[in-house]
Design a protein around this motif. Structure first.
Motif, short mmCIF file in Angstrom:
data_model
loop_
_atom_site.label_atom_id
_atom_site.label_comp_id
_atom_site.label_asym_id
_atom_site.label_seq_id
_atom_site.Cartn_x
_atom_site.Cartn_y
_atom_site.Cartn_z
N ALA A 81 1.52 -8.71 -15.46
CA ALA A 81 3.00 -7.77 -15.31
C ALA A 81 4.08 -8.80 -14.84
O ALA A 81 4.73 -8.78 -13.84
N PRO A 82 4.43 -9.85 -15.56
CA PRO A 82 5.29 -10.70 -15.40
C PRO A 82 6.54 -10.14 -15.76
O PRO A 82 6.71 -9.27 -16.49
N ARG A 83 7.84 -10.59 -15.25
CA ARG A 83 9.12 -9.93 -15.67
C ARG A 83 9.30 -10.58 -16.90
O ARG A 83 9.72 -9.83 -17.72
N TRP A 84 9.02 -11.76 -17.50
CA TRP A 84 9.08 -12.19 -18.96
C TRP A 84 7.84 -12.71 -19.40
O TRP A 84 6.88 -13.11 -18.68
N ALA A 85 7.61 -12.61 -20.59
CA ALA A 85 6.41 -13.17 -21.28
C ALA A 85 7.20 -14.32 -22.36
O ALA A 85 8.23 -13.73 -23.08
N GLY A 86 6.53 -15.16 -22.47
CA GLY A 86 7.13 -16.41 -23.44
C GLY A 86 6.19 -16.48 -24.41
O GLY A 86 5.01 -16.95 -24.09
N MET A 111 10.54 -13.56 -24.55
CA MET A 111 11.57 -14.60 -25.12
C MET A 111 10.47 -15.55 -26.09
O MET A 111 9.43 -15.47 -25.82
N VAL A 112 11.12 -16.05 -27.12
CA VAL A 112 10.17 -16.76 -27.89
C VAL A 112 10.92 -18.09 -28.35
O VAL A 112 12.21 -18.34 -28.28
N GLY A 113 10.08 -18.92 -28.80
CA GLY A 113 10.64 -20.28 -29.38
C GLY A 113 9.69 -20.98 -30.30
O GLY A 113 8.84 -20.25 -30.92
N GLY A 114 9.85 -22.20 -30.46
CA GLY A 114 8.98 -22.94 -31.42
C GLY A 114 9.66 -23.15 -32.97
O GLY A 114 10.50 -22.41 -33.29
#
Length: 515
Positions: A81-86, A111-114
């Motif tokens: 249960a994190p505030r954000w998943a990346g 949030m995503v990147g890569g």
């Protein structure tokens, strides 16, 4: 609780601000992974380390390293249960990432990147499985990820952070001043904290000794390595990044300069690198290092500057290290330069050899030829430096004579190694197209549909995974199933399997001879 222990680096006594997830290459609930080790997600660990330094409680879930399935990965994230998943999005793992995202609790912001996020942002923003996506970060993410964790509303002032406007459905993006943009997009890598290895479940690690290790130990070049290898004590190794960016434009590569016009190429100072080497030695007893950045030994003047400082700190007396190198750069080094590299502990160079056909090398824009590769390899192994050569089979336009030239090239290099103290290892791959690379546009312009070019699937070259020579390659054997040249895929894969088995036999034989 067993599942939660798979999260690395987290403080489980406090609320979790972010959980960074490295998706598996395939759904391992369907078929367990066979390889024992996968490269650590250093980029993700850099982001996690910086966020932690900023006061956030974060963790890393490396689903590939742990061999997790899609549902189990999502379940772990939801339970934490994190505030954000990346997520770091890569073309071969995008489908796995999207399926995980679809299972996440709606209360968890994503949030995503890569590389894949940078190459195809609109496609990702439009994917209904990414419904929780609140920030798509283009490029290096340390500073902007930490800013998002602090206040999501700040995304409007963060450069190259995208999201889909909930009202209009159109793409929205942050806007910042030019000075802020430069600092956010290209942080000073000498001021970033060293990677907290608590975020990496398999690094540092104890590798099995290679043929190169055994040859070095037998030569007496490093007394501690002799004791570690010949007496069976073993040693500890860690992966490290010494630079960011690449000045070359190889057609198949996601790091190609034309695919990253916004990326400023930077090299860490030798003092900064040595500080991390010594810290890893103090904390974990690491004595061997692998520089896994795109091109560590890629600029002659930089090589000389780094080696001068390495020598002043006695690096070669205490450590050995491997690095990525560029063939045309190494070709311009003198024998004295190579002696300096040896004296500073260089054990093995990873080279993008790619093909034995000069025609294909020209198509790839490699700026080398087969003769140059053999010349450089001969000089390296004559100095006792190992070579790991990467080869690509099935590049667009490759014909049977090109493939045959590559097979001859590999075997010529092995023959060269047999006459010198250094070893040459061949690592062979089937060509895979990646969005954003120079050759991607060529393929699309030629009529290939992006959906077909993105249809990555795993390929079993082993007869149900039973071939020992292929076991450690489990994470690399995947394909889009398209024949891009004149050689049928069945023949291409048979050649790949043959060369891999021959390399495995060479490696096993070298270990037996030295034992």
């Amino acid at each position: 609780m067993r599942q939660l222990t798979l999260i690395s680096g987290v403080d489980d006594t406090h609320t979790l601000d972010a959980l960074f997830v490295n998706a598996p290459l395939r759904d391992y609930s369907m078929r367990p992974r066979t390889n024992d080790y996968t490269l650590p997600v250093l980029g993700m660990a850099y982001i996690a380390t910086y966020a932690q330094r900023c006061g956030f409680n974060v963790g890393v879930l490396d689903a590939e390293a742990h061999g997790l399935g899609i549902e189990e990965t999502a379940q772990i994230v939801n339970q934490a249960a994190p505030r954000w998943a990346g997520m770091n999005l890569l073309a071969p793992t995008y489908e796995m990432s999207a399926r995980i995202a679809a299972h996440l609790d709606p209360e968890i912001a994503l949030m995503v990147g890569g590389h894949h996020a940078k190459a195809m942002p609109d496609r990702i923003l439009a994917d209904p499985r990414m419904r929780n996506l609140r920030g798509l970060v283009l490029g290096e993410g340390e500073l902007r990820v930490a800013a998002l964790l602090g206040d999501e509303k700040r995304r409007r002032e963060l450069p190259s952070v995208l999201w889909r406007d909930p009202i209009s459905g159109t793409r929205a993006g942050g806007i910042a001043s030019s000075q802020t943009s430069a600092q956010m997009l290209a942080p000073n890598i000498n001021t970033l904290p060293y990677v907290n290895r608590a975020f990496l479940p398999q690094d540092p690690y104890r590798p099995a000794p290679t043929v190169t290790d055994r040859r070095l130990a037998a030569s007496g070049r490093a007394a501690w390595l002799r004791d570690a290898v010949l007496n069976g004590a073993g040693y500890v190794e860690a992966n490290i990044v010494g630079s960011r960016g690449c000045p070359y434009d190889c057609g198949f590569c996601g790091a190609a300069v034309s695919a990253n016009p916004d990326l400023k190429i930077r090299v860490r100072s030798p003092e900064n690198i040595i500080g991390e080497l010594d810290q890893l030695n103090d904390d974990y007893g690491v004595t061997a290092f692998r520089f896994v950045d795109d091109l560590f030994l890629g600029v002659r003047n930089v090589i000389k500057q780094h080696m001068k400082v390495f020598a002043g700190h006695g690096i070669g007396e205490r450590y050995v290290w491997d690095a990525t190198g560029r063939i045309n750069v190494l070709d311009r080094l003198s024998d004295a330069d190579l002696d300096v590299l040896v004296g500073n502990g260089l054990r093995e160079v990873a080279l993008g050899i790619e093909s034995g056909s000069d025609r294909i090398l020209h198509a790839m824009d490699k700026r080398i030829n087969a003769e140059m590769t053999e010349r450089v390899a001969r000089r390296l192994v004559a100095h006792g430096i190992g070579v790991k050569g990467y080869f690509i089979l099935g590049y667009p336009g490759e014909e049977r004579e090109d493939l045959d030239a590559t097979v001859r090239h590999v075997r010529n290099l092995w023959d060269i190694a047999d006459q010198h103290p250094g070893e040459i290892r061949a690592s062979v791959f089937e060509f895979r197209p990646y969005p954003g690379t120079p050759v991607w546009k060529t393929l699309v312009d030629a009529g290939h549909k992006p959906d077909e070019l993105l249809a990555y699937g795993d390929v079993d070259l082993t007869q149900d995974g039973a071939d020992e020579s292929m076991r450690q390659r489990d994470e690399f054997n995947f394909s889009v199933g398209i024949q891009f040249g004149g050689v049928p895929l069945e023949d291409l894969r048979a050649t790949l399997a043959t060369l891999t088995r021959e390399q495995h036999e060479r490696s096993q034989g070298g270990q037996e001879d030295a034992a």
